[in-house]
Design an enzyme around this catalytic site. Structure first.
Site, PDB file in Angstrom:
ATOM      1  N   GLU A 107      40.303  60.385 -25.034  1.00 18.41           N
ATOM      2  CA  GLU A 107      41.076  61.456 -24.433  1.00 18.41           C
ATOM      3  C   GLU A 107      40.633  62.751 -25.105  1.00 18.41           C
ATOM      4  O   GLU A 107      40.885  62.951 -26.290  1.00 18.41           O
ATOM      5  CB  GLU A 107      42.567  61.219 -24.695  1.00 18.41           C
ATOM      6  CG  GLU A 107      43.434  62.286 -24.088  1.00 18.41           C
ATOM      7  CD  GLU A 107      44.825  62.363 -24.721  1.00 18.41           C
ATOM      8  OE1 GLU A 107      45.764  62.688 -24.008  1.00 18.41           O
ATOM      9  OE2 GLU A 107      44.945  62.132 -25.940  1.00 18.41           O
ATOM     10  N   ASP A 137      43.110  58.254 -28.860  1.00 21.03           N
ATOM     11  CA  ASP A 137      44.094  59.273 -28.540  1.00 21.03           C
ATOM     12  C   ASP A 137      43.710  60.615 -29.181  1.00 21.03           C
ATOM     13  O   ASP A 137      43.272  60.647 -30.334  1.00 21.03           O
ATOM     14  CB  ASP A 137      45.447  58.803 -29.106  1.00 21.03           C
ATOM     15  CG  ASP A 137      46.616  59.638 -28.646  1.00 21.03           C
ATOM     16  OD1 ASP A 137      46.809  59.740 -27.427  1.00 21.03           O
ATOM     17  OD2 ASP A 137      47.339  60.182 -29.509  1.00 21.03           O
ATOM     18  N   ASN A 189      45.148  60.467 -34.888  1.00 20.28           N
ATOM     19  CA  ASN A 189      45.301  61.889 -35.186  1.00 20.28           C
ATOM     20  C   ASN A 189      46.494  62.079 -36.125  1.00 20.28           C
ATOM     21  O   ASN A 189      46.534  62.998 -36.933  1.00 20.28           O
ATOM     22  CB  ASN A 189      45.549  62.685 -33.902  1.00 20.28           C
ATOM     23  CG  ASN A 189      45.923  64.120 -34.189  1.00 20.28           C
ATOM     24  OD1 ASN A 189      45.103  64.864 -34.724  1.00 20.28           O
ATOM     25  ND2 ASN A 189      47.158  64.502 -33.905  1.00 20.28           N
TER      26      ASN A 189
HETATM   27  C1  NOJ Z   1      48.275  61.578 -25.826  1.00 20.81           C
HETATM   28  C2  NOJ Z   1      49.054  60.441 -25.240  1.00 20.81           C
HETATM   29  O1  NOJ Z   1      48.492  60.105 -23.988  1.00 20.81           O
HETATM   30  C3  NOJ Z   1      50.489  60.895 -25.126  1.00 20.81           C
HETATM   31  O2  NOJ Z   1      51.270  59.969 -24.408  1.00 20.81           O
HETATM   32  C4  NOJ Z   1      51.028  61.125 -26.521  1.00 20.81           C
HETATM   33  O3  NOJ Z   1      52.322  61.677 -26.445  1.00 20.81           O
HETATM   34  C5  NOJ Z   1      50.145  62.094 -27.321  1.00 20.81           C
HETATM   35  N1  NOJ Z   1      48.726  61.833 -27.177  1.00 20.81           N
HETATM   36  C6  NOJ Z   1      50.463  62.005 -28.799  1.00 20.81           C
HETATM   37  O4  NOJ Z   1      49.944  60.831 -29.332  1.00 20.81           O
END
Ligand code: NOJ
Length: 550
Positions: free
Chosen positions: A242, A200, A102
Site C-alpha cells: 500500500e 501496510d 509502520n
Molecule cells: C492502512 C489500512 O488499510 C487501514 O485500514 C489502517 O487503518 C491504516 N493503514 C493504519 O494501519
C-alpha cells in the site's frame, strides 16, 4: 502458470473475524475459514490476503498489533493457522498476510517498555521529540477522526509520533534493531508457509520523521533490503504494498534505477481506482484511458494490483475537487456515505444502485485491465453496507452465507456478534446470501465464478501488456487489448446506457478466428470484427488468438 505466480493470480481479501465463526462465540475464526476453502476454490481465487491476524486491542480492526509472532486467540491458535496454510495449499490457494510495521499498538510491550524510561531498551524503537513540535498535526491521515500526530506521553515525558491514531505509535526504522526485528517477523511467517505480505503504509514505514519537516527524508533502500531478505528466505514470496503516493514517486517503490523491480513486487493502483470511479460516475471511459496512458512504465517484474473495493474507504484524494464532487454526486450523495473529506464508505453494489448490469460491467472492467485483480469478500454476492456503524465498519459486516439466523455467519446470540449482520432492506441476508446464489446459475456469484475462470484462461491479462485500442468508438465505449506470449484478447466495455456498434476491423487477428469468451448477453458470434454490437452497460471479451506455445 509462469514463474511469477502473482501476475496471474486472483486475490481475495477477507477479515477472519467477520468471515465464518466455527466455535460459536460470535467472532469469525480460522477453523471457520478452513471450512470455506472449497467455496473459495470453486469461486476460482488463487490467493487469499488476510487482514491482520495478530493479537490486538482492535481499536483499528487489527492494524494495531500487540504481538507479531502469533495469531489473535479469538481466531484460534498458531496450529490452526499452519493447518489453514496446508489446507489452502492443497486447493492451490496461496495465503498472504497483512504486515503492519509502520507502527504497533500503544499496548505493545515494546511501546510500554519504550515509554517507561529514557534509557529503556525499546526507547529508540519509536519516534520521540523532547520538545513540543511546532506543528502537532504534521502528516495527518484520518482528518475528522484524528486530531494530531504528535501526542504527549506523561510517563515518557516526551512527544511521540503517530501517523495514524494516537494508539498507533510509529516504529523508528532508522534504528537497526527495528529493521532486524521486522526481518525476523517476516522470516517467521515465511517459515510457517505464507506466500508473502500485504505491506501496510509503506511510504510511512520508510519515512524518517523530523518534527516540523513535512518533507522528511526517507529510507527507500530499506525496501531493497527487505526484498533481498524475503527472497533469500523464500524465492516465490511477494511483497504487495500500500503506497498511495504521487504517480512520479511510484517507480522508486518498485525498484532502483537499475531497471528491475528489486524492491516491491506489486503496488495497489490507487490512481486507477479513483479514475475508475470517475469513469463509472460519468459513464465515460476517458479517465481510464488517461490512467492507462499516464501510469509509469514498470520495471521488469513489477506489477499493479487493481481493485474496486477494499476494506477502507474509496479514496478519491487523487482526483480534483470538482471530480470528487462528481463522484460524490453519483455514489455518495448523502453526507453519511462519506468519510475523511476524501472518500466513500460504501460497497460497490449499493453505489451502483444494485443494478446487476452495472456491477458486472464494473468488475469485468477491473478484471480485464492490466494487473492482478483483488476482490473483497462479499462483493461476489453483491453485499451492501451498514451506514449506522461508525467509520469504515460500515463495509466490514459479517459475510452473508445463508438464510439461517445471523446469515449463517455464527450461531451466537446476535448481541455477541463481532459486528451486526445486515438484516434489513435489499442487502439484508435474506435477499443476499451465498446459499441462494450458489444454486442459481444466473446469480452474481455464478457470474463471478465464470468470469474468474475465463480470466484464468487468459494469462496475458495479468502478465502481458494492456493498451487502449485507439479507434473511433461511440461515446461511453472503451476498447482495450491484452497481449502476451499466451495470446491476445480484446475487450469492449460500454459505460453508457445506449446500445451501440463498434468497428474493430483494423485489429487483424493473426491466425485464429476471433471468439467471444465472455459477454453480458449472447451476441451473434464475432466474425469480421467490423460491426460488433454492444448493449448499454454491455461488455465483451474476445479472444483474437492463442500464443503458439500454448
Ligand atoms: C492502512 C489500512 O488499510 C487501514 O485500514 C489502517 O487503518 C491504516 N493503514 C493504519 O494501519
Amino acid at each position: 502458470m509462469g514463474d511469477r505466480w502473482y501476475s496471474e493470480a486472483v486475490v481475495y481479501c477477507l477479515d477472519i473475524d467477520t468471515y465464518v465463526d466455527f466455535d460459536g462465540d460470535g467472532v469469525g475464526d480460522i477453523r471457520g475459514l478452513i471450512g470455506r476453502l472449497d467455496y473459495l476454490a470453486r469461486l476460482g481465487v488463487t490467493c487469499l490476503w488476510l487482514h491482520p491476524v495478530h493479537p490486538s486491542p482492535k481499536q483499528d480492526d487489527g492494524y494495531d498489533p500487540t504481538d507479531f509472532y502469533t495469531v489473535d486467540p479469538r481466531f484460534g491458535t498458531l496450529g490452526d493457522f499452519a493447518d489453514l496454510l496446508h489446507q489452502a495449499r492443497n486447493r492451490g490457494i496461496r495465503v498472504i498476510i497483512d504486515l503492519v510495521v509502520n507502527h504497533t499498538s500503544d499496548q505493545h510491550p515494546w511501546f510500554q517498555s519504550a515509554r517507561s524510561a529514557p534509557d529503556s531498551l525499546h526507547r529508540d524503537w519509536y519516534v520521540w521529540s523532547e520538545h513540543e513540535p511546532d506543528n502537532r498535526r504534521q502528516g495527518m491521515v484520518f482528518p475528522g477522526e484524528q486530531h494530531e500526530t504528535w501526542t504527549y506521553d506523561r510517563t515518557a515525558r516526551a512527544w511521540y509520533y503517530h501517523r495514524f491514531y494516537p494508539f498507533q505509535p510509529d516504529l523508528n526504522v532508522a534504528n537497526p534493531a527495528v529493521r532486524a526485528e521486522i526481518k525476523k517477523i517476516m522470516s517467521f511467517w515465511l517459515q510457517l508457509g505464507v506466500s508473502g505480505f500485504r505491506m501496510d503504509a509503506v511510504p510511512f514505514i520508510i519515512e524518517q520523521t523530523e518534527p516540523g519537516n513535512s518533507n522528511s527524508p526517507r529510507h527507500i533502500e530499506f525496501l531493497t533490503e527487505l526484498r533481498q531478505h524475503v527472497q533469500w528466505r523464500r524465492g516465490d514470496a511477494v511483497l504487495l504494498a500500500e503506497a498511495n503516493v504521487e504517480p512520479d514517486q511510484l517507480p522508486v517503490f518498485f525498484g532502483d534505477s537499475g531497471g528491475s523491480a528489486n524492491r516491491l513486487h506489486m503496488l495497489f493502483d490507487f490512481m486507477l481506482n479513483g479514475r475508475l470511479m470517475l469513469a463509472l460516475a460519468r459513464q465515460d471511459p476517458e479517465p481510464v484511458i488517461e490512467a492507462l496512458r499516464d501510469s509509469p512504465t514498470l520495471p521488469e517484474g513489477g506489477q499493479w494490483a487493481t481493485f474496486l473495493r477494499n476494506h477502507d474507504e474509496i479514496d478519491l484524494s487523487r482526483l480534483t475537487a470538482e471530480q470528487r464532487t462528481e463522484v460524490y454526486a453519483q455514489f455518495g450523495p448523502d453526507e453519511s456515505m462519506r468519510i475523511y473529506d476524501r472518500g466513500i464508505r460504501r460497497r460497490l453494489a449499493s453505489m451502483l444502485g444494485n443494478d446487476r448490469r452495472r456491477i458486472e460491467l464494473a468488475y469485468s472492467l477491473q478484471f480485464s485491465l492490466r494487473g492482478t485483480p483483488v476482490l473483497r469478500y462479499g462483493e461476489e454476492i453483491g453485499m451492501g453496507e451498514d451506514l449506522s456503524l461508525p467509520g469504515r465498519q460500515a463495509i466490514r459486516t459479517p459475510m452473508q452465507w445463508s438464510y439461517q439466523p445471523n446469515a449463517g455467519f455464527s450461531t451466537a446470540e446476535p448481541e455477541k456478534l463481532v459486528r451486526p449482520v445486515i438484516d434489513k432492506g435489499e442487502f439484508g441476508y435474506e435477499r443476499v446470501n451465498v446459499t441462494a446464489q450458489r444454486r442459481d446459475p444466473k446469480s452474481l456469484l455464478a457470474w463471478f465464478e465464470r468470469m474468474i475462470r475465463t480470466l484464468r484462461e487468459a494469462p496475458e491479462c495479468g502478465s502481458g501488456s494492456t493498451t487502449h485500442v485507439d479507434v473511433p468508438t461511440p461515446p461511453g465505449v472503451l476498447a482495450h487489448r491484452a497481449d502476451g506470449s499466451t495470446g491476445t484478447m480484446v475487450f469492449l466495455h460500454n459505460l453508457g446506457t445506449d446500445d451501440v456498434e463498434v468497428d474493430l476491423s483494423m485489429l487483424e487477428p493473426e491466425a485464429d478466428l476471433p471468439i467471444d469468451v465472455l459477454s453480458d448477453r449472447n451476441y451473434e458470434p464475432v466474425e469480421k470484427l467490423d460491426r460488433l454490437r454492444l448493449a448499454g452497460y454491455g461488455y465483451r471479451w474476445i479472444r483474437l488468438c492463442r500464443g503458439r506455445d500454448f
